[in-house]
Design a protein around this motif. Structure first.
Motif, PDB file in Angstrom:
ATOM      1  N   GLN A   7      44.414   9.517 107.418  1.00  0.00           N
ATOM      2  CA  GLN A   7      44.000   8.246 106.841  1.00  0.00           C
ATOM      3  C   GLN A   7      42.699   8.388 106.055  1.00  0.00           C
ATOM      4  OE1 GLN A   7      43.862   5.508 110.117  1.00  0.00           O
ATOM      5  NE2 GLN A   7      46.078   5.490 110.412  1.00  0.00           N
ATOM      6  N   ALA A   8      41.774   9.163 106.600  1.00  0.00           N
ATOM      7  CA  ALA A   8      40.504   9.377 105.891  1.00  0.00           C
ATOM      8  C   ALA A   8      40.725  10.136 104.589  1.00  0.00           C
ATOM      9  CB  ALA A   8      39.535  10.143 106.790  1.00  0.00           C
ATOM     10  N   SER A   9      41.713  11.030 104.570  1.00  0.00           N
ATOM     11  CA  SER A   9      41.956  11.822 103.355  1.00  0.00           C
ATOM     12  C   SER A   9      42.536  10.972 102.235  1.00  0.00           C
ATOM     13  CB  SER A   9      42.903  12.975 103.672  1.00  0.00           C
ATOM     14  OG  SER A   9      44.209  12.499 103.977  1.00  0.00           O
ATOM     15  N   HIS A  10      43.233   9.879 102.578  1.00  0.00           N
ATOM     16  CA  HIS A  10      43.765   8.997 101.531  1.00  0.00           C
ATOM     17  C   HIS A  10      42.641   8.272 100.811  1.00  0.00           C
ATOM     18  CE1 HIS A  10      47.963   9.661 102.350  1.00  0.00           C
ATOM     19  NE2 HIS A  10      47.808   9.359 103.622  1.00  0.00           N
ATOM     20  N   GLU A  11      41.587   7.936 101.534  1.00  0.00           N
ATOM     21  CA  GLU A  11      40.431   7.288 100.918  1.00  0.00           C
ATOM     22  C   GLU A  11      39.522   8.293 100.235  1.00  0.00           C
ATOM     23  OE1 GLU A  11      38.538   5.110 104.004  1.00  0.00           O
ATOM     24  OE2 GLU A  11      40.281   3.815 104.415  1.00  0.00           O
ATOM     25  N   ASN A  12      39.413   9.470 100.838  1.00  0.00           N
ATOM     26  CA  ASN A  12      38.549  10.515 100.283  1.00  0.00           C
ATOM     27  C   ASN A  12      39.218  11.865 100.512  1.00  0.00           C
ATOM     28  OD1 ASN A  12      36.461  12.106  99.344  1.00  0.00           O
ATOM     29  ND2 ASN A  12      35.233  11.903 101.213  1.00  0.00           N
TER      30      ASN A  12
END
Length: 323
Positions: free
Chosen positions: A165-170
């Motif tokens: 999930q964090a990789s989708h934002e950053n």
């Protein structure tokens, strides 16, 4: 060395017993016992287990400081080595040795295990066994060790989902070291589960004085079914971590392609300039523009105009957007 002796009450709960030494006579009384041995040296173990009059191969397996026998079944004794979810980053994986006698279960482990402590706390009265015998205690211990393994695997899945999930934002949040750590953890948990599944399966073949599967088929058959379900959960978690690794590989590949494309565009922009400079670097007297006073500036202007035109053409074609 820490030795704790418990009896199994009529209410199927644990009762601490004062004994600290073992006796072969225990097999003749009606008390069902659990002996937990922690951090004992081979010499201490040998002195402690000798009164039980074990067969040499079983005694030797108990005394080994490293895994030696996954499973030994004899008429009066059953020996198993069951790995734990701990030690995913250690070359020597922690394990618990189970020695099952007719009325007694002995657990031997080198380190302090939270699983054992949880079992002692739960069986203090809040969570009784399904019946008051040593086979029920063995079932509960194996179930708890397997449960801790699955819980650890589910924590890995949660970490993988949070990282995804964090990789989708950053996209930069995809840390290869974190992914590698998750892969090592789930690989360890999968191997531990395979050992548990093997133990659950092989127990169904045992008929001896120490353990009779025919008398416990209902519960230990359920343990094998639970083991299969746990395997599916761990396999799903492994797929989740593998998907995260593929996402990171794709991100790295995109970065490499982007840099290669930029270098290609840069080379294409400077290629006409290189051609012009190469022509005017030849050792001839009759090069065009040699007699013009401002010929040097004219050639520089042509080179700059060529570079701007080439870069503008690639920009309008969207090449810089892709990079």
């Amino acid at each position: 060395m820490n030795v704790r002796v418990f009896g199994i009450s009529d209410n199927s709960t644990l009762i601490p017993l004062p004994e600290t030494t073992l006796s072969a006579s225990w097999q003749d009384d009606e008390i069902q016992r659990w002996i937990d041995i922690e951090a004992a040296t081979p010499q201490e173990l040998e002195q402690l287990l000798t009164p039980l009059e074990l067969r040499p191969e079983v005694l030797n397996a108990c005394l080994q400081s490293e895994r030696s026998e996954r499973f030994l079944s004899q008429k009066t004794a059953l020996y198993m080595e069951v790995t734990t979810h701990l030690g995913w980053n250690q070359p020597e994986k922690p394990y618990v040795s189970f020695l099952c006698l007719q009325t007694t279960v002995i657990t031997i482990h080198r380190d302090r295990l939270h699983t054992i402590e949880d079992v002692i706390r739960d069986l203090d009265g809040d969570v009784p066994l399904y019946t008051n015998n040593s086979s029920a205690l063995l079932y509960y211990l194996l179930i708890q060790i397997g449960k801790h393994t699955v819980d650890a695997a589910l924590r890995v899945r949660d970490e993988a989902e949070q990282l995804d999930q964090a990789s989708h934002e950053n996209p930069a949040a995809l840390d290869p070291q974190k992914i590698a750590e998750l892969r090592r953890k789930i690989s360890h948990y999968a191997a531990v589960h395979d050992d548990h599944a093997y133990s659950a399966g092989v127990l169904q073949t045992v008929e001896s004085n120490a353990f009779r599967f025919s008398e416990q088929s209902r519960f230990f058959g359920q343990m094998l079914q639970l083991s299969q379900l746990s395997g599916q959960i761990i396999a799903g978690t492994a797929d989740r971590v593998s998907s995260l690794q593929r996402d990171y590989d794709a991100l790295v590949q995109n970065r490499v392609e982007s840099r290669l494309q930029f270098l290609t565009i840069l080379s294409a922009v400077f290629l006409p300039l290189t051609l012009i400079s190469g022509l005017y670097g030849m050792n001839f007297n009759d090069l065009p523009g040699m007699g013009i006073k401002s010929g040097y500036l004219i050639v520089i202007g042509i080179m700059l105009a060529t570079a701007v035109f080439t870069a503008g053409y690639f920009y309008l074609r969207g090449w810089f957007d892709k990079s």
